[in-house]
Design an enzyme around this catalytic site. Sequence first.
Site, PDB file in Angstrom:
ATOM      1  N   GLY A  10       2.764   2.011  10.644  1.00  0.00           N
ATOM      2  CA  GLY A  10       3.731   3.097  10.468  1.00  0.00           C
ATOM      3  C   GLY A  10       4.456   3.495  11.751  1.00  0.00           C
ATOM      4  O   GLY A  10       5.104   4.529  11.814  1.00  0.00           O
ATOM      5  N   SER A  20       3.675  -2.412  10.213  1.00  0.00           N
ATOM      6  CA  SER A  20       5.130  -2.460  10.350  1.00  0.00           C
ATOM      7  C   SER A  20       5.721  -3.831   9.988  1.00  0.00           C
ATOM      8  O   SER A  20       6.621  -4.325  10.672  1.00  0.00           O
ATOM      9  CB  SER A  20       5.547  -2.025  11.759  1.00  0.00           C
ATOM     10  OG  SER A  20       5.109  -0.699  12.012  1.00  0.00           O
ATOM     11  N   HIS A  79      -9.299   1.177   4.941  1.00  0.00           N
ATOM     12  CA  HIS A  79      -8.018   1.305   5.638  1.00  0.00           C
ATOM     13  C   HIS A  79      -8.217   2.222   6.847  1.00  0.00           C
ATOM     14  O   HIS A  79      -8.999   3.181   6.787  1.00  0.00           O
ATOM     15  CB  HIS A  79      -6.968   1.884   4.680  1.00  0.00           C
ATOM     16  CG  HIS A  79      -5.585   1.820   5.242  1.00  0.00           C
ATOM     17  ND1 HIS A  79      -5.112   2.743   6.144  1.00  0.00           N
ATOM     18  CD2 HIS A  79      -4.584   0.924   5.049  1.00  0.00           C
ATOM     19  CE1 HIS A  79      -3.869   2.414   6.474  1.00  0.00           C
ATOM     20  NE2 HIS A  79      -3.521   1.315   5.829  1.00  0.00           N
ATOM     21  N   ASN A 132       0.870  -1.168   0.000  1.00  0.00           N
ATOM     22  CA  ASN A 132       0.000   0.000   0.000  1.00  0.00           C
ATOM     23  C   ASN A 132       0.911   1.222   0.000  1.00  0.00           C
ATOM     24  O   ASN A 132       1.533   1.540   1.009  1.00  0.00           O
ATOM     25  CB  ASN A 132      -0.887  -0.033   1.259  1.00  0.00           C
ATOM     26  CG  ASN A 132      -1.663   1.252   1.450  1.00  0.00           C
ATOM     27  OD1 ASN A 132      -1.793   2.053   0.523  1.00  0.00           O
ATOM     28  ND2 ASN A 132      -2.182   1.456   2.645  1.00  0.00           N
ATOM     29  N   GLU A 137      -6.589   4.572   8.011  1.00  0.00           N
ATOM     30  CA  GLU A 137      -6.367   6.004   7.758  1.00  0.00           C
ATOM     31  C   GLU A 137      -7.612   6.638   7.134  1.00  0.00           C
ATOM     32  O   GLU A 137      -7.916   7.801   7.377  1.00  0.00           O
ATOM     33  CB  GLU A 137      -5.135   6.190   6.856  1.00  0.00           C
ATOM     34  CG  GLU A 137      -3.852   5.929   7.642  1.00  0.00           C
ATOM     35  CD  GLU A 137      -2.687   5.431   6.816  1.00  0.00           C
ATOM     36  OE1 GLU A 137      -2.723   5.552   5.577  1.00  0.00           O
ATOM     37  OE2 GLU A 137      -1.744   4.885   7.417  1.00  0.00           O
ATOM     38  N   LYS A 186       0.134   4.267  -0.284  1.00  0.00           N
ATOM     39  CA  LYS A 186      -0.500   5.458   0.313  1.00  0.00           C
ATOM     40  C   LYS A 186      -0.313   6.677  -0.596  1.00  0.00           C
ATOM     41  O   LYS A 186      -0.306   6.536  -1.807  1.00  0.00           O
ATOM     42  CB  LYS A 186       0.048   5.699   1.728  1.00  0.00           C
ATOM     43  CG  LYS A 186       0.030   4.432   2.575  1.00  0.00           C
ATOM     44  CD  LYS A 186       0.246   4.705   4.020  1.00  0.00           C
ATOM     45  CE  LYS A 186       0.331   3.395   4.772  1.00  0.00           C
ATOM     46  NZ  LYS A 186       0.338   3.544   6.211  1.00  0.00           N
ATOM     47  N   GLU A 206      -5.231  -5.021  10.588  1.00  0.00           N
ATOM     48  CA  GLU A 206      -4.184  -4.030  10.815  1.00  0.00           C
ATOM     49  C   GLU A 206      -4.441  -3.284  12.115  1.00  0.00           C
ATOM     50  O   GLU A 206      -5.243  -2.334  12.142  1.00  0.00           O
ATOM     51  CB  GLU A 206      -4.163  -3.024   9.662  1.00  0.00           C
ATOM     52  CG  GLU A 206      -3.912  -3.652   8.309  1.00  0.00           C
ATOM     53  CD  GLU A 206      -3.324  -2.639   7.337  1.00  0.00           C
ATOM     54  OE1 GLU A 206      -2.256  -2.916   6.800  1.00  0.00           O
ATOM     55  OE2 GLU A 206      -3.916  -1.562   7.163  1.00  0.00           O
TER      56      GLU A 206
HETATM   57  C1  PEP Z   1      -0.519  -0.007   5.937  1.00  0.00           C
HETATM   58  O1  PEP Z   1      -0.523   1.111   5.509  1.00  0.00           O
HETATM   59  O2  PEP Z   1      -1.436  -0.747   5.618  1.00  0.00           O
HETATM   60  C2  PEP Z   1       0.594  -0.428   6.797  1.00  0.00           C
HETATM   61  C3  PEP Z   1       0.505  -1.577   7.404  1.00  0.00           C
HETATM   62  O3  PEP Z   1       1.670   0.430   6.923  1.00  0.00           O
HETATM   63  P1  PEP Z   1       3.119   0.065   7.548  1.00  0.00           P
HETATM   64  O4  PEP Z   1       3.556  -1.229   6.939  1.00  0.00           O
HETATM   65  O5  PEP Z   1       3.994   1.217   7.165  1.00  0.00           O
HETATM   66  O6  PEP Z   1       2.938  -0.057   9.030  1.00  0.00           O
END
Ligand code: PEP
Length: 253
Positions: A176, A216, A98, A12, A100, A14, A170
């Site tokens: 992040g 992460s 997601h 992803n 976000e 973003k 998630e």
């Molecule tokens: C994500 O954006 O779905 C995500 C898991 O980000 P990251 O791997 O940077 O934590």
Amino acid sequence: MNPKRRPILAGNWKMNMTAAQARDLAGKLVPLVSGVTGRDIVLGPPFTALAAVAETIKGTNVSLSAQDLHWEDKGAFTGEISAEMLLDLGCRYVIIGHSERRQYFGETDETVNKKVRQALKKGLLPILCVGETLAEREAGKLNEIISRQVTGGLKDIPTSDMQKIVIAYEPVWAIGTGKTATPEQANEVHALIRRKIKALYSADIAEGLRIQYGGSVTPENVSTLMAMPDIDGALVGGASLKPESFAALVNFK
Ligand code: PEP
């Protein structure tokens, strides 16, 4: 990982990468993963880079995903993107709900569900994201939140469509932040989601459902996560922005 379920590794990106940068990243990634078989590899660039990435991955083992879509077919929805537009650019998957988008753009289980239904109606494969915040986890609401997001996101989705859906767990506190859920913590929630799906649908549907972990994930921790019985893939943010790290992740042992 369960040999009955095909692993799915998705990046992803973003709000990162111009079209030229995206073309470069995808172009470098393709040869690094061209030998991979038995795994689904998915890239999720921003809308403006979908066409460039589609061209770059044409005829390869890499698929394209959008990061969102609108639930209506077309019309007066300034700034929005329809399923048909995504299909036109070669998208196979679409990330929906997601954290976000839930956190910053007011998405609710209801809008997420409308998007999942629209994606399925139009022939896109939804990657439905669910996950709790740290405050929710600490308040002992993990089960309640995950159950609500899964049930709400899948409202009115018939059994016949369930094999087209991927769920991404998630935990918001792990996205992040560099804080990965331990493989055991992640697997526990994946098992909970699978039990929920069994209750809503059937044991067969639950056994077939692919559940990705996101938060992460790196080339260093992907193998221990993927070794867990209910983890079937990864949805990756930061580590998907470099071809070498995403390739290393896709090539997990
Ligand atoms: C994500 O954006 O779905 C995500 C898991 O980000 P990251 O791997 O940077 O934590």
